[in-house]
Structures are given as structure tokens and as C-alpha cells.
Design an enzyme around this catalytic site. Structure first.
Site, PDB file in Angstrom:
ATOM      1  N   HIS A  33     -20.308  16.488  -4.466  1.00 33.21           N
ATOM      2  CA  HIS A  33     -22.227  16.547  -3.960  1.00 33.21           C
ATOM      3  C   HIS A  33     -22.156  18.015  -3.328  1.00 33.21           C
ATOM      4  CE1 HIS A  33     -26.498  15.802  -3.980  1.00 33.21           C
ATOM      5  NE2 HIS A  33     -26.613  17.120  -3.610  1.00 33.21           N
TER       6      HIS A  33
ATOM      7  N   LEU B 292     -22.578  25.269  -3.742  1.00 30.82           N
ATOM      8  CA  LEU B 292     -21.827  26.381  -3.020  1.00 30.82           C
ATOM      9  C   LEU B 292     -22.574  27.900  -3.472  1.00 30.82           C
ATOM     10  CD1 LEU B 292     -18.811  25.482  -4.672  1.00 30.82           C
ATOM     11  CD2 LEU B 292     -19.058  25.328  -2.616  1.00 30.82           C
ATOM     12  N   ARG B 293     -23.512  27.720  -3.979  1.00 29.34           N
ATOM     13  CA  ARG B 293     -24.856  28.858  -3.398  1.00 29.34           C
ATOM     14  C   ARG B 293     -24.685  29.988  -5.135  1.00 29.34           C
ATOM     15  NH1 ARG B 293     -28.437  25.459  -2.115  1.00 29.34           N
ATOM     16  NH2 ARG B 293     -28.685  25.067  -0.093  1.00 29.34           N
TER      17      ARG B 293
ATOM     18  N   HIS C  48     -30.994  12.474  -8.333  1.00 30.57           N
ATOM     19  CA  HIS C  48     -31.594  12.638  -7.589  1.00 30.57           C
ATOM     20  C   HIS C  48     -33.163  12.182  -7.234  1.00 30.57           C
ATOM     21  CE1 HIS C  48     -33.270  15.569  -4.285  1.00 30.57           C
ATOM     22  NE2 HIS C  48     -34.368  15.542  -4.852  1.00 30.57           N
TER      23      HIS C  48
ATOM     24  N   ASP D 121     -23.756  16.506   0.562  1.00 33.00           N
ATOM     25  CA  ASP D 121     -24.495  17.910  -0.001  1.00 33.00           C
ATOM     26  C   ASP D 121     -24.742  18.533   0.648  1.00 33.00           C
ATOM     27  OD1 ASP D 121     -26.669  18.049  -0.934  1.00 33.00           O
ATOM     28  OD2 ASP D 121     -28.032  16.477  -0.173  1.00 33.00           O
TER      29      ASP D 121
ATOM     30  N   HIS E  92     -28.176  27.522   4.221  1.00 32.85           N
ATOM     31  CA  HIS E  92     -29.041  28.109   3.818  1.00 32.85           C
ATOM     32  C   HIS E  92     -28.922  29.806   4.699  1.00 32.85           C
ATOM     33  CE1 HIS E  92     -31.821  25.754   1.589  1.00 32.85           C
ATOM     34  NE2 HIS E  92     -31.549  24.865   2.060  1.00 32.85           N
TER      35      HIS E  92
END
Length: 428
Positions: free
Chosen positions: A51, A54-55, A172, A303, A307
């Protein structure tokens, strides 16, 4: 190449000889000059994260495949699963192949894309599950993580579909109607702070429903980031039935509690502690630790949710949810599970390498360190003590809740099929 003087799973000192990307020999004081002195470090099979965010594509300001896999290698990982909530969403063969190829290009660790369950993560229509499974990326894990597949009919169809290629749906668990506008764990502290609460039942209701659905269709279900004591009891019941259900817990849910929202070192409402699912109570933390120890919860998954500064350093209600975790995961697990006597290093290897690789159906990862196995190896010094400095992270983002904390242990080296990606704690 020889790796000298290491303790496999914390056992007696031994040397490991690597040749052609595999473990060629294990024994005391092997011949050969070329090599690395492990100085008594613990040798673990390379860690596997089920989980990771990597954006890329779409949010390269927060993370890229390159920086994310560098962060993973620094944390001792040799494989990560990249979640689908990118832009565009990884809901087609084309997007998952793009992420997979980027992983191969940078090669700090293996990258296995997770495919979206629904088109655009919108929860209305199944994505191209079969096409992603047949693509070059060979996707076997599917998730709308960040959003819940709350439609029971759609969830049933997804579970039925992935059976054809031994896939797994990773849910989720968040009932959206019970968590509208939720900001933190529902309880005394949320009431005192005037923040909308995220009730435990919103997670537990979805887990109970999906366990029943998975049993009904005979498919594999994986539950992401379990966070409540009630969820643990539901999972324990489902497993007692012999149902094919697995679950993960994050490092931060094993260590941190919701009182930090009110009493952090810099005062209340610090958005660094804003995460989904939210930090829960001390009783929940204790239940999660016990469940990880007894196997009710199968694995640790980070997870890792990077950001940029502007998305976190703002007022609480506007701040993004999530924490980076790849580079601190093993240290947090040592503090929460090993130093409390709940797990030994063999148990850590099972929950952070062997079992996540098995859930993700990864060949060549998560294997026992023995002759003939791929040389995916993490060397870890549990005696070290490190003050967490996010400025030193390989990740592009700095949103860690552990800044300034002194955590146990340090990743000394990481080897991917015999090739060092980290030596002496630094990227190679």
C-alpha cells in the site's frame, strides 16, 4: 559478493554469498575478499509494501516513481504496490503499464501497480480489470483506495471478476454516509475540539459486509488500513470461518493515538496528524498490536501518502489527509511490536515481506533467505537510535508525524536481486 557477519532473522552470525542475483551460499566465515561487513546487522528478506502512493502520474509535486522508490529503498523495501488514485486514475491497461515501466526504469525497487476497481474511482462502473490483469504490469491487486466501493452489488461483481485470474480486491472500508465531513476519530476529543467525528462503525460495517460477500462468492478480500478494535473482532470471526480474508495495519495506527490532535508538541489542530482512517484511541492501538501479533491482521502496510507543504501546512479542515511512512516503517514496527515483546524478527519478516508478497502474488519477493532464493535482502541495525529529520528523507514530501522523535533502528543496506540500492544508509 559476500555479506559478512549478519544475523539472519536475528539468529547466529553468518555470511551470505551472492552470485548472479541469488543467494549462492550461507555459512560462517565464507571465503572471498570482496564484500560488505554487516557488523552484526539483522538480515531480513527485502520488505514488500502492499500500500504505497507514488502519486505519478499527475501529482509529481508530491512524489514521483523515482523519489518514491528511493524512499522505499531507504526504508528497506525491495517491492511496493503503487495505488491507483493518480491522475489519470490507474483504471486502464495503459496507465498501469506506464507506472510499471517507470518502476523498471528507475529500479530502486520493484513497482507493482494496483488497478482501480471502478472507472475513475467513482464507484459506478467496473474498470478494465481483465485488461489490467493481462497487461505487461500483470496487475493482481485492485483497489479504489482513498474511496470505498460502497455499492454492495458492484463490490460483489468485482470479487467475482477477479476470481478468474486469482486477483484480490483491497477495500478502503469507509461507509461514506457515516463519514460525511469527518475530520478525526469520533469520541470525546472530537467533541471537545468541535471537529466532525469519523465513527468506528463506518469502518466496521463495510468490513462485515465485504467479508460476507467474499465468502458468498468464494473470492479473495483484503482490508486496507484496519484501525479499530471492532474491526479486529470482525476479522477474527471471518477467519474463524475459514474465509479468504486478509488485512493490513499501518505503522502509524500501531503507535499514534487521537489525543495528539489535541495535545501535539506544537498544540492542537496540527494537520500532520490528519489521516484517513483517523488515529484512534489507545484501546484501539492495543487491539491492533495484539491482532498483528496473533495473525488476525496479516501484514503491515505503510499507506505512504506524500503531500506537498501547501497541502498540509494549512488550517485543519482544509489540510490533506495522509502521512509519509516508507522510511520510518521498520523503526516504528520495532518500537511498537518488537520492543514490546509482541513479535520477534522472524515475525516481522513474515508480516512485512513474506505475507504481503503472497497476497500480491509476487514471484521472487518475500522469500526465505536461503540458498537459491533471490538476493532481496534488508540489513537492519536494531541497536541504532535515530532522531527523525524529514529534511533527510529521499521522499519528495515531508509530512511525517515523527519529526523530532527518536526511533529505534536503522536500515543499513538494501539489496535488490543482489544489487545494492542502499549502503551505509545512503542511496547507491
Amino acid at each position: 559478493m559476500n555479506i559478512r557477519n549478519v544475523r539472519i532473522l536475528g539468529g547466529e552470525p553468518a555470511d551470505i554469498r551472492i552470485a548472479d542475483g541469488v543467494i549462492a551460499e550461507i555459512g560462517p566465515r565464507l571465503d572471498g575478499r570482496e564484500g560488505i561487513d554487516g557488523e552484526g546487522a539483522i538480515a531480513l528478506p527485502g520488505l514488500v509494501d502492499l500500500h504505497t502512493h507514488l502519486r505519478e502520474p499527475g501529482r509529481e509535486d508530491a512524489e514521483t516513481v523515482q523519489t518514491g522508490t528511493q524512499s522505499a529503498a531507504r526504508g528497506g523495501y525491495t517491492a511496493v504496490h503503487a495505488m491507483a488514485n493518480t491522475s489519470p486514475v490507474a483504471d486502464t491497461a495503459g496507465v498501469v503499464e506506464q507506472v510499471w515501466r517507470l518502476g523498471r526504469e528507475f529500479a530502486h525497487c520493484d513497482v507493482h501497480p494496483v488497478g482501480a476497481v471502478t472507472v475513475g474511482l467513482e464507484g459506478r462502473q467496473l474498470a478494465e480489470l481483465g485488461a489490467m490483469a493481462d497487461s505487461a504490469a500483470r496487475v493482481r491487486v485492485f483497489s479504489d483506495d482513498g474511496k470505498c466501493v460502497d455499492d454492495a452489488v458492484l463490490m460483489r461483481r468485482a470479487l467475482e471478476y477477479v476470481k478468474a485470474f486469482d486477483g484480490v480486491v483491497a477495500q478502503h472500508a469507509q461507509e461514506p454516509r457515516l463519514t460525511s465531513g469527518a475530520q478525526m476519530n469520533e469520541g470525546v476529543i472530537s467533541g471537545r475540539l468541535g471537529l466532525t467525528g469519523w465513527p468506528a462503525v463506518a469502518e466496521e460495517a463495510i468490513i462485515a459486509r465485504d467479508c460476507l460477500l467474499a465468502a458468498h462468492v468464494g473470492s479473495r478480500l483484503h482490508v486496507c488500513h484496519v484501525s479499530t478494535a471492532g474491526s479486529v473482532e470482525i476479522l477474527r470471526w471471518a477467519k474463524s470461518k475459514g474465509w479468504n480474508v486478509t488485512a493490513e495495519v499501518t505503522p502509524h495506527h500501531l503507535l499514534l493515538t487521537d489525543d495528539l490532535v489535541e495535545e501535539s508538541p506544537v498544540g492542537a489542530y496540527n494537520p500532520i496528524y490528519k489521516v484517513n482512517p483517523p488515529l484512534r484511541t489507545r484501546a484501539d492501538v492495543e487491539a491492533l498490536r495484539a491482532a498483528l501479533a496473533d495473525g488476525t491482521i496479516d501484514i503491515v502496510a505503510t499507506d505512504h501518502a506524500p503531500h506537498p507543504v501547501e497541502d498540509k501546512e494549512t488550517e485543519w479542515s482544509a489540510a490533506a489527509m495522509g502521512m509519509v511512512g516508507l522510511e520510518t516503517a521498520l523503526s516504528v514496527v520495532q518500537e511498537a511490536m518488537v520492543e514490546t515483546g509482541l513479535l520477534d524478527w522472524a515475525g516481522v519478516a513474515q508480516r512485512m515481506s513474506v505475507v504481503p508478497a503472497r497476497i500480491g502474488r509476487l514471484a521472487g519477493q518475500g522469500q526465505t533467505l536461503e540458498v537459491g532464493a533471490p538476493a532481496n535482502i534488508t540489513l537492519y541495525d536494531p541497536s541504532a537510535r535515530t532522531k527523525v529529520d524529514p529534511a533527510a528523507f529521499a521522499s519528495k514530501s515531508r509530512n511525517t508525524p515523527y519529526e523530532g522523535m527518536t526511533l529505534p533502528g536503522r536500515v543499513v543496506a538494501t539489496f535488490l536481486r543482489g544489487r545494492p540500492t542502499v549502503l551505509e544508509g545512503k542511496l547507491v
